[in-house]
Scaffold this motif. Structure first.
Motif, PDB file in Angstrom:
ATOM      1  N   UNK A   1       0.786  -1.234   0.000  1.00  0.00           N
ATOM      2  CA  UNK A   1       0.000   0.000   0.000  1.00  0.00           C
ATOM      3  C   UNK A   1       0.816   1.281   0.000  1.00  0.00           C
ATOM      4  N   UNK A   2       2.110   1.216   0.340  1.00  0.00           N
ATOM      5  CA  UNK A   2       2.905   2.442   0.392  1.00  0.00           C
ATOM      6  C   UNK A   2       3.062   3.007  -1.006  1.00  0.00           C
ATOM      7  N   UNK A   3       2.844   4.329  -1.146  1.00  0.00           N
ATOM      8  CA  UNK A   3       2.942   4.948  -2.459  1.00  0.00           C
ATOM      9  C   UNK A   3       3.286   6.424  -2.355  1.00  0.00           C
ATOM     10  N   UNK A   4       3.711   6.966  -3.473  1.00  0.00           N
ATOM     11  CA  UNK A   4       4.011   8.387  -3.566  1.00  0.00           C
ATOM     12  C   UNK A   4       2.758   9.202  -3.286  1.00  0.00           C
ATOM     13  N   UNK A   5       2.887  10.313  -2.555  1.00  0.00           N
ATOM     14  CA  UNK A   5       1.705  11.160  -2.336  1.00  0.00           C
ATOM     15  C   UNK A   5       1.192  11.791  -3.625  1.00  0.00           C
ATOM     16  N   UNK A   6       1.993  11.779  -4.691  1.00  0.00           N
ATOM     17  CA  UNK A   6       1.552  12.338  -5.968  1.00  0.00           C
ATOM     18  C   UNK A   6       0.829  11.319  -6.849  1.00  0.00           C
ATOM     19  N   UNK A   7       0.810  10.064  -6.427  1.00  0.00           N
ATOM     20  CA  UNK A   7       0.059   9.076  -7.195  1.00  0.00           C
ATOM     21  C   UNK A   7      -1.423   9.441  -7.108  1.00  0.00           C
ATOM     22  N   UNK A   8      -2.139   9.480  -8.242  1.00  0.00           N
ATOM     23  CA  UNK A   8      -3.544   9.931  -8.232  1.00  0.00           C
ATOM     24  C   UNK A   8      -4.410   9.241  -7.187  1.00  0.00           C
ATOM     25  N   UNK A   9      -4.187   7.960  -6.959  1.00  0.00           N
ATOM     26  CA  UNK A   9      -5.011   7.233  -5.983  1.00  0.00           C
ATOM     27  C   UNK A   9      -4.804   7.737  -4.573  1.00  0.00           C
ATOM     28  N   UNK A  10      -3.672   8.416  -4.326  1.00  0.00           N
ATOM     29  CA  UNK A  10      -3.373   8.910  -2.982  1.00  0.00           C
ATOM     30  C   UNK A  10      -3.942  10.289  -2.721  1.00  0.00           C
ATOM     31  N   UNK A  11      -4.451  10.958  -3.766  1.00  0.00           N
ATOM     32  CA  UNK A  11      -4.948  12.320  -3.633  1.00  0.00           C
ATOM     33  C   UNK A  11      -6.466  12.312  -3.589  1.00  0.00           C
ATOM     34  N   UNK A  12      -7.083  12.873  -2.545  1.00  0.00           N
ATOM     35  CA  UNK A  12      -8.541  12.900  -2.452  1.00  0.00           C
ATOM     36  C   UNK A  12      -9.176  13.581  -3.662  1.00  0.00           C
ATOM     37  N   UNK A  13     -10.370  13.164  -3.993  1.00  0.00           N
ATOM     38  CA  UNK A  13     -11.094  13.756  -5.114  1.00  0.00           C
ATOM     39  C   UNK A  13     -11.215  15.265  -4.937  1.00  0.00           C
TER      40      UNK A  13
END
Length: 227
Positions: free
Chosen positions: A207-219
């Motif tokens: 589950x760890x990912x870049x904060x810039x990955x679209x899935x990590x950014x709220x709508x």
């Protein structure tokens, strides 16, 4: 063992640099960025061998090393590296800790991340204490240009990237005085702690990912992250 290694570093820095804050911070920042080099070295090795490929881990750890580099540049601009003995101690301690972290990361990534969590926690409390003791004086001095370039005028993509537990664009620091500079450095250390804790979770590899990955950014926040 991990607490022992961190304890040695803390003891040496606290005893030798009790009344010399900027050289103390210079040594601390020289050593604090080295574990991220170690993480990157091992991850690149795994990728070269075809064993494990996780681009997000490389991105975040590089951004962490970039953040620590600018902490180091700030300390150098304040004269923290003027004495040869301070540079000698910092560089040789960094070399020793690099190989310790590389070996530890190969054997137990979670332990290596815990090691770095403890270092970053110490850094946070060190800067927090320094701010409380020197607030009035620090507020009378301007922020170093290197701090302004990093926190306000630089590549804020990189600034957001190391804060893996935050939404890109949420944190835009004030940077006018030397007090602001050390507040931002202290708060950076807290963000490093959060990232190190996240890397230790049992399901982190999934589950760890870049904060810039679209899935990590709220709508609705994508535009903010891209601006």
């Amino acid at each position: 063992m991990i607490r022992f290694l961190v304890g040695i570093l803390v003891l040496v820095i606290n005893v030798l640099y009790r009344d010399r804050p900027f050289p103390r911070f210079y040594v601390l920042e020289t050593v604090a960025r080295v574990p991220y080099f170690g993480f990157l070295s091992v991850l690149h090795l795994y990728e070269t061998l075809g064993a494990w490929r996780k681009a997000d881990w490389l991105k975040v750890h590089f951004a962490e090393s970039w953040n620590e580099l600018h902490h180091l540049l700030i300390m150098e601009s304040l004269g923290g590296n003027q004495k040869w003995v301070d540079r000698f101690l910092a560089q040789h301690a960094a070399l020793v800790y690099y190989w310790i972290v590389v070996g530890l990361y190969i054997l137990s990534p979670r332990s290596a991340y815990h090691f770095m969590e403890l270092i970053e926690e110490h850094a946070f409390h060190t800067y927090d204490e320094f701010l409380k003791l020197n607030e009035a004086d620090l507020k009378t001095q301007p922020a170093p240009q290197v701090a302004i370039d990093y926190y306000r005028d630089g590549d804020l993509y990189m600034f957001d990237e190391f804060q893996s537990c935050s939404v890109p664009g949420d944190r835009r620091p004030v940077i006018e005085t030397l007090y602001d500079t050390f507040v931002n450095i202290r708060d950076d250390e807290a963000e490093h702690v959060k990232t190190m804790v996240a890397c230790q979770q049992a399901d982190a590899q999934q589950i760890f990912q870049s904060p810039h990955r679209p899935a990590a950014i709220p709508a609705g926040r994508e535009a903010v992250a891209q601006s």
